[in-house]
Design a protein around this motif. Structure first.
Motif: not given
Length: 315
Positions: A99-100, A139-141, A167-169, A273-276
């Motif tokens: 979680a975020y 958060l970053a994702g 990290g985000v990039g 994102l988890a699926d990716l």
């Protein structure tokens, strides 16, 4: 039906009772949080450090969000559901989640043994990730994902990502590639090989950047995601006619037709994102882990700005 009653029990947590630097952090015992309707109690297995954590501790958001001391900092978490509140059919005790976990005010964060999380923020932990990687994703994702999807990034478009090795990039590169886009990423030369491995075409910062981007995309780029700030002139110079752009670090982009982004907790987006991750299209690089009581060291490593990957704390 709720599972468990934790009234009167305590937990170990890192807290601060006033704004300041890492000197205000202390290891304390705090009441284990009550599990309200629409919430779950998560036993923390990993909590990632983000710059916003120590900026909030210094008072950086005191004019934006209410603060209730003592504060347990931290918004990123991976862990196991310990108890569920009323009206939470989606999750059960023992589920592995991420979680975020940002709430509506600053108080009960993730640098503790337990944290309550609104169900709207939760997603299943990607099985392909370690606990530390999972903790570093939310958060970053979400920042990268929401920036690129709100810009309507489509297959066949060319995307320029400023600070693509950050990290985000670095997550943005992978997400844009998963959307079928071509990615050009700015980074220092030391990070070019890593960007190529992620599927981006790297270009160096500094004088001549506009020409280097135009050399790769003579007609301009359709999408620009700014994850560093201070690059609006470059963005404007390389954006194709009708192109879209957004920044997470420069609110002046709105004056140039861009979007000013602030990440939102969203379990559905996090699930995507988890699926990716489980499809092998997304990875998180973990730079270093610290025990909970060394949170000050973890913050100082983040503040130094030279870390390549996520810094994760494990209770």
């Amino acid at each position: 039906m709720p599972h468990g009653d934790f009234d009167g029990e305590t937990m170990q947590a890192m807290t601060y009772d006033r704004f300041g630097g890492t000197e205000v952090l202390a290891a304390t015992r705090q009441p284990r949080p009550k599990v309200g309707p629409g919430e779950v109690l998560v036993r923390v297995r990993g909590a990632a450090v983000n710059p916003v954590d120590w900026k909030i501790m210094a008072g950086g958001l005191k004019d934006l969000m209410d603060t209730v001391f003592p504060v347990v900092p931290g918004w990123d978490v991976a862990g196991v559901v310990e108890a569920t509140g009323i009206d939470v059919p989606e999750f059960s005790r023992g589920d592995e989640v991420i979680a975020y976990a940002r709430k509506d005010y600053v108080h009960g964060g993730t640098f503790a043994e337990y944290v309550t999380v609104p169900v709207r923020c939760l997603a299943r932990r990607p099985s392909a990730f370690s606990w530390e990687q999972a903790a570093g994703l939310p958060l970053a994702g979400l920042t990268a994902y929401q920036t690129l999807t709100r810009l309507g990034t489509r297959e066949g478009e060319t995307v320029l990502i400023h600070n693509a090795a950050g990290g985000v990039g670095s997550l943005g590169v992978q997400i844009a590639r998963s959307l079928g886009a071509r990615v050009i990423g700015t980074a220092s030369p030391a990070n070019h090989d890593r960007l190529r491995a992620l599927g981006a075409e790297p270009v160096s910062y500094g004088e001549g950047l506009v020409e280097r981007v135009r050399g790769l995309a003579p007609n301009g780029v359709e999408v620009v995601a700014d994850f560093v700030g201070g690059v609006l002139d470059t963005t404007s110079a390389v954006l194709a006619e009708g192109g879209r752009h957004a920044s997470i670090a420069d609110d002046t982009v709105t004056r140039a037709g861009g979007q000013w982004m602030w990440v939102r907790p969203d379990g559905n987006d996090l699930g995507a994102l988890a699926d990716l991750a489980d499809a092998g299209k997304l990875t998180v690089r973990v730079a270093e882990t610290f025990p909970l009581t060394r949170l000050a060291d973890a913050f100082e490593l983040s503040q130094a700005g030279h870390v390549h990957g996520k810094v994760v704390v494990t209770p």
